[in-house]
Design a protein around this motif. Structure first.
Motif, PDB file in Angstrom:
ATOM      1  N   ALA A   1       0.415  -4.451 -18.072  1.00 54.08           N
ATOM      2  CA  ALA A   1      -0.734  -5.132 -18.673  1.00 54.08           C
ATOM      3  C   ALA A   1      -0.412  -6.578 -19.040  1.00 54.08           C
ATOM      4  CB  ALA A   1      -1.215  -4.363 -19.907  1.00 54.08           C
ATOM      5  N   ASP A   2       0.848  -6.882 -19.325  1.00 55.43           N
ATOM      6  CA  ASP A   2       1.231  -8.255 -19.677  1.00 55.43           C
ATOM      7  C   ASP A   2       1.630  -9.083 -18.460  1.00 55.43           C
ATOM      8  OD1 ASP A   2       3.674  -7.177 -18.994  1.00 55.43           O
ATOM      9  OD2 ASP A   2       4.655  -7.598 -20.912  1.00 55.43           O
ATOM     10  N   GLY A   3       1.511  -8.511 -17.261  1.00 50.07           N
ATOM     11  CA  GLY A   3       1.824  -9.241 -16.038  1.00 50.07           C
ATOM     12  C   GLY A   3       3.235  -9.042 -15.525  1.00 50.07           C
ATOM     13  N   SER A   4       4.081  -8.362 -16.274  1.00 48.50           N
ATOM     14  CA  SER A   4       5.433  -8.091 -15.791  1.00 48.50           C
ATOM     15  C   SER A   4       5.397  -6.985 -14.745  1.00 48.50           C
ATOM     16  CB  SER A   4       6.343  -7.683 -16.957  1.00 48.50           C
ATOM     17  OG  SER A   4       5.856  -6.506 -17.593  1.00 48.50           O
ATOM     18  N   VAL A   5       6.501  -6.842 -13.986  1.00 50.88           N
ATOM     19  CA  VAL A   5       6.527  -5.887 -12.884  1.00 50.88           C
ATOM     20  C   VAL A   5       7.768  -5.009 -12.976  1.00 50.88           C
ATOM     21  CG1 VAL A   5       5.236  -7.444 -11.386  1.00 50.88           C
ATOM     22  CG2 VAL A   5       7.745  -7.470 -11.305  1.00 50.88           C
ATOM     23  N   THR A   6       7.711  -3.867 -12.307  1.00 48.58           N
ATOM     24  CA  THR A   6       8.850  -2.966 -12.215  1.00 48.58           C
ATOM     25  C   THR A   6       9.446  -3.058 -10.802  1.00 48.58           C
ATOM     26  OG1 THR A   6       7.629  -1.047 -11.364  1.00 48.58           O
ATOM     27  CG2 THR A   6       7.589  -1.411 -13.757  1.00 48.58           C
ATOM     28  N   LYS A   7      10.487  -2.286 -10.558  1.00 49.30           N
ATOM     29  CA  LYS A   7      11.129  -2.305  -9.237  1.00 49.30           C
ATOM     30  C   LYS A   7      10.192  -1.800  -8.147  1.00 49.30           C
ATOM     31  CE  LYS A   7      13.278   2.275  -9.528  1.00 49.30           C
ATOM     32  NZ  LYS A   7      14.549   3.034  -9.441  1.00 49.30           N
ATOM     33  N   GLU A   8       9.187  -1.010  -8.510  1.00 49.24           N
ATOM     34  CA  GLU A   8       8.236  -0.526  -7.503  1.00 49.24           C
ATOM     35  C   GLU A   8       7.439  -1.678  -6.888  1.00 49.24           C
ATOM     36  OE1 GLU A   8       7.691   2.374  -6.038  1.00 49.24           O
ATOM     37  OE2 GLU A   8       9.351   3.307  -7.129  1.00 49.24           O
ATOM     38  N   TYR A   9       7.326  -2.776  -7.605  1.00 45.62           N
ATOM     39  CA  TYR A   9       6.654  -3.961  -7.061  1.00 45.62           C
ATOM     40  C   TYR A   9       7.386  -4.460  -5.822  1.00 45.62           C
ATOM     41  CZ  TYR A   9       4.052  -8.423  -7.426  1.00 45.62           C
ATOM     42  OH  TYR A   9       3.232  -9.504  -7.203  1.00 45.62           O
TER      43      TYR A   9
ATOM     44  N   LYS B   1     -13.679  16.135  13.461  1.00 45.09           N
ATOM     45  CA  LYS B   1     -14.816  15.255  13.195  1.00 45.09           C
ATOM     46  C   LYS B   1     -14.458  13.778  13.354  1.00 45.09           C
ATOM     47  CE  LYS B   1     -16.878  18.533   9.949  1.00 45.09           C
ATOM     48  NZ  LYS B   1     -17.375  18.745   8.570  1.00 45.09           N
ATOM     49  N   GLY B   2     -13.238  13.500  13.820  1.00 43.40           N
ATOM     50  CA  GLY B   2     -12.821  12.119  14.010  1.00 43.40           C
ATOM     51  C   GLY B   2     -12.646  11.350  12.710  1.00 43.40           C
ATOM     52  N   MET B   3     -12.298  12.037  11.629  1.00 42.83           N
ATOM     53  CA  MET B   3     -12.153  11.391  10.332  1.00 42.83           C
ATOM     54  C   MET B   3     -10.687  11.145  10.006  1.00 42.83           C
ATOM     55  SD  MET B   3     -14.764  13.691   8.057  1.00 42.83           S
ATOM     56  CE  MET B   3     -16.502  13.858   8.478  1.00 42.83           C
ATOM     57  N   PRO B   4     -10.363  10.009   9.395  1.00 45.25           N
ATOM     58  CA  PRO B   4      -8.988   9.764   8.949  1.00 45.25           C
ATOM     59  C   PRO B   4      -8.685  10.499   7.661  1.00 45.25           C
ATOM     60  CG  PRO B   4     -10.371   7.919   8.343  1.00 45.25           C
ATOM     61  CD  PRO B   4     -11.249   8.864   9.118  1.00 45.25           C
ATOM     62  N   LEU B   5      -7.411  10.708   7.398  1.00 47.33           N
ATOM     63  CA  LEU B   5      -6.970  11.277   6.122  1.00 47.33           C
ATOM     64  C   LEU B   5      -6.833  10.143   5.113  1.00 47.33           C
ATOM     65  CD1 LEU B   5      -5.968  13.486   4.268  1.00 47.33           C
ATOM     66  CD2 LEU B   5      -3.710  13.320   5.336  1.00 47.33           C
ATOM     67  N   LEU B   6      -7.621  10.212   4.067  1.00 42.59           N
ATOM     68  CA  LEU B   6      -7.661   9.171   3.040  1.00 42.59           C
ATOM     69  C   LEU B   6      -7.238   9.766   1.708  1.00 42.59           C
ATOM     70  CD1 LEU B   6     -11.138   7.594   3.973  1.00 42.59           C
ATOM     71  CD2 LEU B   6      -8.880   6.998   4.878  1.00 42.59           C
ATOM     72  N   ALA B   7      -6.254   9.151   1.056  1.00 44.02           N
ATOM     73  CA  ALA B   7      -5.790   9.596  -0.255  1.00 44.02           C
ATOM     74  C   ALA B   7      -6.418   8.707  -1.319  1.00 44.02           C
ATOM     75  CB  ALA B   7      -4.264   9.531  -0.335  1.00 44.02           C
ATOM     76  N   THR B   8      -7.487   9.189  -1.944  1.00 41.70           N
ATOM     77  CA  THR B   8      -8.199   8.418  -2.954  1.00 41.70           C
ATOM     78  C   THR B   8      -7.328   8.163  -4.171  1.00 41.70           C
ATOM     79  OG1 THR B   8     -10.027   9.859  -2.283  1.00 41.70           O
ATOM     80  CG2 THR B   8     -10.501   8.204  -3.947  1.00 41.70           C
ATOM     81  N   GLU B   9      -6.480   9.126  -4.498  1.00 41.27           N
ATOM     82  CA  GLU B   9      -5.497   8.958  -5.571  1.00 41.27           C
ATOM     83  C   GLU B   9      -4.207   9.633  -5.137  1.00 41.27           C
ATOM     84  OE1 GLU B   9      -6.783  10.342  -9.384  1.00 41.27           O
ATOM     85  OE2 GLU B   9      -8.745   9.379  -9.258  1.00 41.27           O
ATOM     86  N   THR B  10      -3.085   9.061  -5.590  1.00 43.27           N
ATOM     87  CA  THR B  10      -1.809   9.686  -5.281  1.00 43.27           C
ATOM     88  C   THR B  10      -0.737   9.141  -6.221  1.00 43.27           C
ATOM     89  OG1 THR B  10      -0.340  10.296  -3.459  1.00 43.27           O
ATOM     90  CG2 THR B  10      -1.074   8.004  -3.523  1.00 43.27           C
ATOM     91  N   GLU B  11       0.483   9.639  -6.048  1.00 49.36           N
ATOM     92  CA  GLU B  11       1.601   9.220  -6.891  1.00 49.36           C
ATOM     93  C   GLU B  11       1.939   7.753  -6.663  1.00 49.36           C
ATOM     94  OE1 GLU B  11       2.774  10.866  -9.221  1.00 49.36           O
ATOM     95  OE2 GLU B  11       2.406  12.998  -8.823  1.00 49.36           O
ATOM     96  N   ARG B  12       2.683   7.168  -7.605  1.00 52.63           N
ATOM     97  CA  ARG B  12       2.922   5.723  -7.605  1.00 52.63           C
ATOM     98  C   ARG B  12       4.250   5.311  -6.979  1.00 52.63           C
ATOM     99  NH1 ARG B  12      -0.295   7.448 -11.312  1.00 52.63           N
ATOM    100  NH2 ARG B  12       1.356   8.619 -12.326  1.00 52.63           N
ATOM    101  N   GLU B  13       5.094   6.260  -6.594  1.00 58.92           N
ATOM    102  CA  GLU B  13       6.387   5.916  -6.007  1.00 58.92           C
ATOM    103  C   GLU B  13       6.216   5.639  -4.511  1.00 58.92           C
ATOM    104  OE1 GLU B  13       5.844   8.614  -7.830  1.00 58.92           O
ATOM    105  OE2 GLU B  13       6.844   8.020  -9.697  1.00 58.92           O
ATOM    106  N   HIS B  14       6.719   4.496  -4.065  1.00 57.02           N
ATOM    107  CA  HIS B  14       6.510   4.096  -2.669  1.00 57.02           C
ATOM    108  C   HIS B  14       7.337   4.933  -1.698  1.00 57.02           C
ATOM    109  CE1 HIS B  14       4.755   0.717  -4.868  1.00 57.02           C
ATOM    110  NE2 HIS B  14       3.984   0.576  -3.810  1.00 57.02           N
ATOM    111  N   ASN B  15       8.406   5.535  -2.154  1.00 60.92           N
ATOM    112  CA  ASN B  15       9.129   6.465  -1.291  1.00 60.92           C
ATOM    113  C   ASN B  15       8.240   7.646  -0.913  1.00 60.92           C
ATOM    114  OD1 ASN B  15      11.587   5.191  -0.909  1.00 60.92           O
ATOM    115  ND2 ASN B  15      12.465   6.002  -2.805  1.00 60.92           N
TER     116      ASN B  15
END
Length: 338
Positions: free
Chosen positions: A304-312, A234-248
């Motif tokens: 929530a306080d604006g700090s980040v983890t290594k995934e950033y 149908k010419g549609m892309p694969l879209l992941a509306t939700e998924t895991e948070r690890e960038h690997n």
């Protein structure tokens, strides 16, 4: 203008884009932080946000509507456009999100047929859509904003909807009356039942919530099957509306041709005013109910306080790869067509 392409990509004004997208819950964050968090997200390399709109947050009692102050979604969507963030709009009517009632107001439950093809329930859904969809139409890409996709309902395949086709067709037909031109999508949850999630209704594109164990060896094979059997014809892309948070893990999705990569809740927020809900999901069969309290943080990279983890930092690396490879990645076919 935004349009679907046979090249399996998302395009804005002719430029192919991969959407790296984070949930952004305006209803769980004081408005004074909206722009700051958008800028932090943009700096990480993300170029999109997905946004639930909780019906019961805006209809405070039957027939009483509030889109002002902390609930001013027009101001929120204006900021998203100004910060160059695409938006995936998710107005429900049911949103889940571990939010009270899944966004459906308590008084609507006087109908036994909630989330069914029921005239009484659908008439109340239309009252909600009468308020929220004109805003979404106003902020479509190509109008005043940057909304590129409109999700109808949410994870319907996890709910015992008896006539999914008739129900989703009714939701689509209500939506059609507002002149919205961006594509409609409906997300397929963990069971993978496309028919139950979308009703197999014309012009509703299936998207997928992808939450396998990271070590799952057959992820790429399963994504290939989804694309070749359901989407590519149908010419549609694969879209992941939700998924895991690890960038690997997201790199594996990218290699499998996913064009919307949307890790759920990469931005931690806070529940206020006893709006936190009870969820039916759990990590163990013995614990079927999960209670979400004030802190809405599922190991997000932006706290929530604006700090980040290594995934950033991992997000920045992934964005650098997108930028370096350009349309070789964003417009490339994931598999050889025969």
């Amino acid at each position: 203008p935004y349009r679907r392409q046979r090249q399996m990509c998302i395009r804005d004004s002719g430029k192919a884009e991969i959407l790296l997208c984070s949930s952004f819950f305006y209803f769980r964050m004081p408005s004074e932080y909206w722009r700051l968090r958008m800028r932090q997200l943009k700096q990480s390399g993300y170029n999109a946000i997905d946004v639930y709109f909780p019906w019961n947050y805006h209809e405070t009692s039957p027939g009483i509507w509030d889109f002002s102050g902390e609930k001013d979604v027009s101001r929120f969507l204006t900021m998203a456009r100004e910060e160059n963030l695409y938006v995936v709009a998710r107005p429900g009517p049911y949103i889940c999100s571990e939010w009270d009632g899944g966004g459906i107001p308590a008084w609507v439950h006087r109908y036994d047929e909630v989330r069914q093809f029921d005239p009484g329930y659908l008439s109340m859904v239309k009252e909600w859509m009468d308020r929220v969809l004109p805003i979404i139409h106003r902020f479509e890409l190509g109008q005043e904003g940057s909304i590129v996709l409109l999700q109808l309902e949410n994870e319907l395949d996890l709910f015992p909807c008896r006539h999914a086709h008739r129900y989703m067709e009714a939701i689509r037909d209500i939506t059609d009356t507002y002149g919205i031109e961006i594509p409609y999508v409906a997300c397929v949850a963990g069971k993978g039942d496309v028919d139950a999630a979308t009703g197999s209704v014309e012009r509703i594109v299936p998207t997928f919530n992808i939450y396998p164990p990271f070590s799952e060896p057959s992820i790429e094979e399963k994504m290939e099957i989804i694309q070749k059997r359901i989407l590519m014809p149908k010419g549609m892309p694969l879209l992941a509306t939700e998924t895991e948070r690890e960038h690997n893990f997201m790199r594996r999705e990218l290699a499998s041709g996913v064009r919307l990569i949307s890790p759920y809740c990469q931005m931690a927020t806070t529940n206020f005013d006893c709006r936190n809900g009870i969820s039916s999901w759990s990590s163990t069969p013995e614990k079927r109910i999960v209670y979400i309290s004030n802190d809405y943080d599922m190991n997000a990279m932006l706290k929530a306080d604006g700090s980040v983890t290594k995934e950033y930092l991992e997000a920045r690396l992934l964005r650098n790869f997108f930028s370096t490879m350009g349309e070789k990645v964003s417009a490339g076919l994931p598999f050889q067509e025969h």
